[in-house]
Enzyme design. Structure first.
Site, PDB file in Angstrom:
ATOM      1  N   LYS A  93       6.257  -0.981   4.867  1.00 39.44           N
ATOM      2  CA  LYS A  93       6.372  -1.068   3.407  1.00 39.44           C
ATOM      3  C   LYS A  93       5.126  -0.470   2.791  1.00 39.44           C
ATOM      4  O   LYS A  93       3.993  -0.833   3.142  1.00 39.44           O
ATOM      5  CB  LYS A  93       6.487  -2.559   2.997  1.00 39.44           C
ATOM      6  CG  LYS A  93       6.676  -2.744   1.514  1.00 39.44           C
ATOM      7  CD  LYS A  93       8.131  -2.569   1.111  1.00 39.44           C
ATOM      8  CE  LYS A  93       8.313  -2.290  -0.357  1.00 39.44           C
ATOM      9  NZ  LYS A  93       8.246  -0.882  -0.756  1.00 39.44           N
ATOM     10  N   GLN A 114      -2.865  -0.860   3.678  1.00 41.79           N
ATOM     11  CA  GLN A 114      -1.624  -1.577   3.360  1.00 41.79           C
ATOM     12  C   GLN A 114      -1.347  -2.692   4.377  1.00 41.79           C
ATOM     13  O   GLN A 114      -0.753  -3.713   4.033  1.00 41.79           O
ATOM     14  CB  GLN A 114      -0.479  -0.554   3.373  1.00 41.79           C
ATOM     15  CG  GLN A 114       0.753  -0.964   2.608  1.00 41.79           C
ATOM     16  CD  GLN A 114       0.677  -0.650   1.124  1.00 41.79           C
ATOM     17  OE1 GLN A 114       0.195   0.388   0.732  1.00 41.79           O
ATOM     18  NE2 GLN A 114       1.156  -1.561   0.296  1.00 41.79           N
ATOM     19  N   LYS A 117      -3.342  -5.649   3.104  1.00 45.22           N
ATOM     20  CA  LYS A 117      -2.834  -6.047   1.787  1.00 45.22           C
ATOM     21  C   LYS A 117      -1.500  -6.771   1.916  1.00 45.22           C
ATOM     22  O   LYS A 117      -1.307  -7.856   1.366  1.00 45.22           O
ATOM     23  CB  LYS A 117      -2.647  -4.772   0.954  1.00 45.22           C
ATOM     24  CG  LYS A 117      -2.145  -4.998  -0.444  1.00 45.22           C
ATOM     25  CD  LYS A 117      -1.750  -3.693  -1.124  1.00 45.22           C
ATOM     26  CE  LYS A 117      -2.807  -2.619  -0.939  1.00 45.22           C
ATOM     27  NZ  LYS A 117      -2.662  -1.526  -1.900  1.00 45.22           N
ATOM     28  N   LYS A 129       2.950   4.144   4.599  1.00 43.66           N
ATOM     29  CA  LYS A 129       2.602   4.955   3.427  1.00 43.66           C
ATOM     30  C   LYS A 129       3.138   6.357   3.690  1.00 43.66           C
ATOM     31  O   LYS A 129       3.292   6.762   4.839  1.00 43.66           O
ATOM     32  CB  LYS A 129       1.082   5.017   3.237  1.00 43.66           C
ATOM     33  CG  LYS A 129       0.662   5.404   1.838  1.00 43.66           C
ATOM     34  CD  LYS A 129       0.700   4.235   0.882  1.00 43.66           C
ATOM     35  CE  LYS A 129       0.455   4.657  -0.554  1.00 43.66           C
ATOM     36  NZ  LYS A 129       0.291   3.505  -1.437  1.00 43.66           N
ATOM     37  N   GLY A 168       6.666   3.656  -5.125  1.00 37.92           N
ATOM     38  CA  GLY A 168       5.868   4.688  -5.800  1.00 37.92           C
ATOM     39  C   GLY A 168       4.386   4.558  -5.511  1.00 37.92           C
ATOM     40  O   GLY A 168       3.918   3.601  -4.895  1.00 37.92           O
ATOM     41  N   ASP A 169       3.649   5.548  -5.925  1.00 36.66           N
ATOM     42  CA  ASP A 169       2.180   5.547  -5.894  1.00 36.66           C
ATOM     43  C   ASP A 169       1.781   6.689  -6.833  1.00 36.66           C
ATOM     44  O   ASP A 169       2.583   7.065  -7.709  1.00 36.66           O
ATOM     45  CB  ASP A 169       1.663   5.762  -4.449  1.00 36.66           C
ATOM     46  CG  ASP A 169       0.152   5.525  -4.310  1.00 36.66           C
ATOM     47  OD1 ASP A 169      -0.267   4.364  -4.253  1.00 36.66           O
ATOM     48  OD2 ASP A 169      -0.620   6.507  -4.286  1.00 36.66           O
ATOM     49  N   THR A 213       1.278  -4.306 -10.398  1.00 33.95           N
ATOM     50  CA  THR A 213      -0.028  -3.998  -9.808  1.00 33.95           C
ATOM     51  C   THR A 213      -1.130  -4.215 -10.847  1.00 33.95           C
ATOM     52  O   THR A 213      -2.148  -4.873 -10.574  1.00 33.95           O
ATOM     53  CB  THR A 213      -0.063  -2.554  -9.278  1.00 33.95           C
ATOM     54  OG1 THR A 213       1.074  -2.357  -8.434  1.00 33.95           O
ATOM     55  CG2 THR A 213      -1.328  -2.296  -8.490  1.00 33.95           C
ATOM     56  N   ASN A 245       0.139   4.316 -13.990  1.00 38.46           N
ATOM     57  CA  ASN A 245       0.875   3.056 -13.913  1.00 38.46           C
ATOM     58  C   ASN A 245      -0.052   1.845 -13.814  1.00 38.46           C
ATOM     59  O   ASN A 245       0.062   0.888 -14.596  1.00 38.46           O
ATOM     60  CB  ASN A 245       1.812   3.131 -12.694  1.00 38.46           C
ATOM     61  CG  ASN A 245       2.528   1.834 -12.453  1.00 38.46           C
ATOM     62  OD1 ASN A 245       2.053   0.980 -11.719  1.00 38.46           O
ATOM     63  ND2 ASN A 245       3.655   1.650 -13.104  1.00 38.46           N
ATOM     64  N   SER A 381       7.410  -5.799  -4.899  1.00 37.74           N
ATOM     65  CA  SER A 381       8.374  -4.971  -4.148  1.00 37.74           C
ATOM     66  C   SER A 381       9.092  -5.798  -3.094  1.00 37.74           C
ATOM     67  O   SER A 381      10.297  -5.645  -2.873  1.00 37.74           O
ATOM     68  CB  SER A 381       7.649  -3.822  -3.442  1.00 37.74           C
ATOM     69  OG  SER A 381       7.441  -2.744  -4.307  1.00 37.74           O
TER      70      SER A 381
HETATM   71  P1  NDP Z   1      -0.487   7.305 -11.399  1.00 35.98           P
HETATM   72  O1  NDP Z   1      -0.113   8.630 -10.851  1.00 35.98           O
HETATM   73  O2  NDP Z   1       0.475   6.594 -12.273  1.00 35.98           O
HETATM   74  O3  NDP Z   1      -1.869   7.408 -12.180  1.00 35.98           O
HETATM   75  C1  NDP Z   1      -3.049   7.872 -11.606  1.00 35.98           C
HETATM   76  C2  NDP Z   1      -4.051   7.999 -12.718  1.00 35.98           C
HETATM   77  O4  NDP Z   1      -5.335   8.227 -12.177  1.00 35.98           O
HETATM   78  C3  NDP Z   1      -3.760   9.178 -13.629  1.00 35.98           C
HETATM   79  O5  NDP Z   1      -4.131   8.841 -14.932  1.00 35.98           O
HETATM   80  C4  NDP Z   1      -4.674  10.255 -13.057  1.00 35.98           C
HETATM   81  O6  NDP Z   1      -5.024  11.284 -13.956  1.00 35.98           O
HETATM   82  C5  NDP Z   1      -5.875   9.414 -12.763  1.00 35.98           C
HETATM   83  N1  NDP Z   1      -6.781  10.085 -11.848  1.00 35.98           N
HETATM   84  C6  NDP Z   1      -6.521  10.654 -10.667  1.00 35.98           C
HETATM   85  N2  NDP Z   1      -7.637  11.162 -10.142  1.00 35.98           N
HETATM   86  C7  NDP Z   1      -8.626  10.880 -11.036  1.00 35.98           C
HETATM   87  C8  NDP Z   1     -10.012  11.109 -11.071  1.00 35.98           C
HETATM   88  N3  NDP Z   1     -10.612  11.763 -10.074  1.00 35.98           N
HETATM   89  N4  NDP Z   1     -10.727  10.666 -12.144  1.00 35.98           N
HETATM   90  C9  NDP Z   1     -10.112  10.009 -13.154  1.00 35.98           C
HETATM   91  N5  NDP Z   1      -8.798   9.763 -13.172  1.00 35.98           N
HETATM   92  C10 NDP Z   1      -8.080  10.187 -12.127  1.00 35.98           C
HETATM   93  O7  NDP Z   1      -0.863   6.414 -10.122  1.00 35.98           O
HETATM   94  P2  NDP Z   1      -0.919   4.833 -10.008  1.00 35.98           P
HETATM   95  O8  NDP Z   1      -1.398   4.236 -11.269  1.00 35.98           O
HETATM   96  O9  NDP Z   1       0.367   4.392  -9.430  1.00 35.98           O
HETATM   97  O10 NDP Z   1      -2.020   4.645  -8.849  1.00 35.98           O
HETATM   98  C11 NDP Z   1      -3.412   4.559  -9.132  1.00 35.98           C
HETATM   99  C12 NDP Z   1      -4.131   3.931  -7.959  1.00 35.98           C
HETATM  100  O11 NDP Z   1      -3.596   2.616  -7.696  1.00 35.98           O
HETATM  101  C13 NDP Z   1      -4.017   4.673  -6.619  1.00 35.98           C
HETATM  102  O12 NDP Z   1      -5.171   4.486  -5.875  1.00 35.98           O
HETATM  103  C14 NDP Z   1      -2.856   3.967  -5.941  1.00 35.98           C
HETATM  104  O13 NDP Z   1      -2.869   4.131  -4.530  1.00 35.98           O
HETATM  105  C15 NDP Z   1      -3.170   2.524  -6.336  1.00 35.98           C
HETATM  106  N6  NDP Z   1      -2.041   1.593  -6.260  1.00 35.98           N
HETATM  107  C16 NDP Z   1      -0.890   1.819  -6.928  1.00 35.98           C
HETATM  108  C17 NDP Z   1       0.140   0.916  -6.870  1.00 35.98           C
HETATM  109  C18 NDP Z   1       1.371   1.049  -7.691  1.00 35.98           C
HETATM  110  O14 NDP Z   1       2.138   0.085  -7.748  1.00 35.98           O
HETATM  111  N7  NDP Z   1       1.610   2.174  -8.359  1.00 35.98           N
HETATM  112  C19 NDP Z   1       0.062  -0.274  -5.991  1.00 35.98           C
HETATM  113  C20 NDP Z   1      -1.242  -0.476  -5.408  1.00 35.98           C
HETATM  114  C21 NDP Z   1      -2.223   0.455  -5.515  1.00 35.98           C
HETATM  115  P3  NDP Z   1      -4.375  12.752 -13.825  1.00 35.98           P
HETATM  116  O15 NDP Z   1      -3.062  12.595 -14.488  1.00 35.98           O
HETATM  117  O16 NDP Z   1      -5.342  13.620 -14.523  1.00 35.98           O
HETATM  118  O17 NDP Z   1      -4.289  13.068 -12.352  1.00 35.98           O
END
Ligand code: NDP
Length: 448
Positions: A93, A114, A117, A129, A168-169, A213, A245, A381
């Site tokens: 997962k 993961q 977690k 993943k 998603g991620d 999250t 997200n 999830s």
């Molecule tokens: P999204 O794609 O929805 O959002 C990622 C965000 O981070 C975007 O705003 C992106 O900007 C920004 N970003 C990426 N790289 C950088 C950087 N170098 N500096 C500043 N901003 C940056 O992803 P999520 O919100 O889903 O995921 C974010 C993090 O959370 C990841 O590490 C993911 O693995 C983790 N996570 C997510 C989960 C989930 O349920 N979605 C669950 C657990 C962990 P831009 O659009 O410019 O790339």
């Protein structure tokens, strides 16, 4: 150095030699292994049965070609991955990440994290993943759909509600989940809802999954700030990196509980709004317009945009890194401490470098590692999978349930850290608590 630390160092070196160039995977391994010596000391059966060596080797790694046609009729080729890291506690997962930076080492670091977690949630889920170096940014809906269909055509035979369940991620939101599930259904001729999570509530998802999250990270942060500093988040000034997200719903929950979020970002720059970031505007920009965060200025003329700015330079009480790995480095940690920050809680996976974490620990900053603090997403999830297994009847999943799960994870980390003589060391607490749960299941299964 104790015999157990020597054992752990030698295991680490063997894994690095066997997986050259996978720097993010090495970093994630190092952060976990350096905290495990005390538990190996206390419970020698783990070392005797080579649990660490087995735990650090993924059960399976699938790499595949993803050809698709762009809107100009040109053929494009991407690479797809799916790692099944550990299935001791349940089916693999973990999410899918679509981002040009994705490599095998990125996938393995995320799948390894993961493992701990998912174990911390206490729910029946193993770890995995996947993803691709495909960049959804700037692509049309049709291009994203064709890519997702090709990706799923290669991957579907390895998935199943009892085998491997993606979500998603980064770069994979409800649009991509829809296209992926649609193609799975079409190829297999089965409406197997539990094969993917993060679905829309209209077709098998739970309403809270996309918020879980971010909300969960705030619930964890709230408990941690109470436990370490005996303070509340209400009236605290917060900054949240990213605007995807996780960041969006962390900001929403912070606002609801009375904290003021004054900055967020994307990979191009930082928005500062001293009146408090307007989350509805962020959602509109990111989910409807699919535009850059700079567009926020069109809606809020008092706000400020710093092109290429560093969000950690902005003075705050609470910092939530919610963007990506290694986005918060040692110099940033020193700045945060100097500016009076009291807590850092990771919504992203491994956003703080090991040097930055050392600074927080030395300075008495409350620090919540991602594998504990962002577990709310995967926990919801797992509940979505249970909901799907009941075919949609007799199941209720509420925000209260998410809150309970996050409080339970927080308590588990705290109790474990205390048991090993390091109160408030959430890194050690999360690693050992997660490790023990997986390791005990592996012991029970014999040599597999
Ligand atoms: P999204 O794609 O929805 O959002 C990622 C965000 O981070 C975007 O705003 C992106 O900007 C920004 N970003 C990426 N790289 C950088 C950087 N170098 N500096 C500043 N901003 C940056 O992803 P999520 O919100 O889903 O995921 C974010 C993090 O959370 C990841 O590490 C993911 O693995 C983790 N996570 C997510 C989960 C989930 O349920 N979605 C669950 C657990 C962990 P831009 O659009 O410019 O790339």
């Amino acid at each position: 150095m104790s015999t157990h630390s020597e054992t752990v160092s030698s295991i680490y070196q063997q894994i690095v030699d066997r997986n050259p160039g996978e720097n993010e995977f090495h970093q994630a391994l190092y952060e976990v292994l350096e905290t495990l010596s005390p538990v190996l000391e206390k419970q020698p059966e783990y070392a005797k049965n080579k649990i660490i060596e087995r735990l650090c080797e993924p059960e399976r790694q699938i790499i595949f070609r993803v050809p698709w046609e762009d809107d100009n009729g040109e053929i494009q080729i991407n690479r797809g991955y799916r790692i099944g890291f550990n299935s001791a506690l349940g089916p693999y997962k973990g999410g899918l990440r679509f981002h040009p930076s994705v490599k095998i080492g990125t996938m393995k670091f995320l799948a390894f994290e993961q493992t701990f977690k998912n174990a911390l949630t206490g729910l029946p889920i193993g770890s995995g993943k996947g993803g691709s170096d495909f960049d959804p940014k700037g692509k049309s809906d049709n291009e994203v759909m064709r890519f997702c269909q090709s990706f799923m055509t290669a991957l579907y035979r390895h998935l199943g509600e009892n085998t491997d369940v993606p979500a998603g991620d980064i770069g994979v939101g409800s649009r991509e989940i829809g296209y992926l599930f649609g193609q799975y259904k079409r190829i297999t001729q089965r409406y197997e809802s539990g094969v993917i999570t993060g679905k829309s509530p209209q077709w098998g998802g739970t309403w809270i999954r996309h918020k879980a999250t971010g909300y969960g990270a705030v619930f964890f942060c709230e408990e941690m700030v109470r436990a370490v500093h005996n303070e509340e988040l209400k009236d605290k000034v917060a900054v949240v990196s990213g605007s995807g997200n996780v960041a969006t719903y962390a900001m929403e929950k912070l606002r609801v509980i009375g904290a003021k979020v004054i900055a967020c970002s994307d990979s191009s720059g930082v928005i500062i709004d001293r009146n408090g970031i307007d989350v509805d505007t962020v959602i509109h920009i990111k989910e409807v317009e699919r535009a850059r965060i700079k567009t926020y200025l069109d809606f809020h003329h008092d706000a400020e945009y710093i092109d290429g700015g560093n969000i950690w330079d902005i003075p705050c009480d609470i910092a939530l890194p919610c963007a990506t790995q290694n986005e918060l480095q040692q110099a940033d940690a020193i700045t945060l401490v100097k500016n009076g920050c009291i807590a850092v809680c990771e919504g992203a996976n491994m956003p703080s470098t090991p040097d930055a974490i050392k600074v927080f620990q030395q300075e008495g900053i409350a620090f919540g590692p991602g594998k504990a603090a962002n577990a709310g997403g995967v926990a919801s999830s797992a509940l979505e999978m249970q909901h799907n297994a009941t075919h949609g009847s007799g199941f209720e999943y509420s925000e209260e349930r998410l809150h309970e799960i996050m409080n339970h994870i927080h308590r588990d980390c705290c109790d474990t850290a205390e048991e090993f003589g390091e109160p408030h060391n959430y890194v050690l607490g999360a690693n050992i608590a997660g490790f023990r749960r997986v390791a005990n299941a592996m012991l029970a299964f014999g040599i597999i």
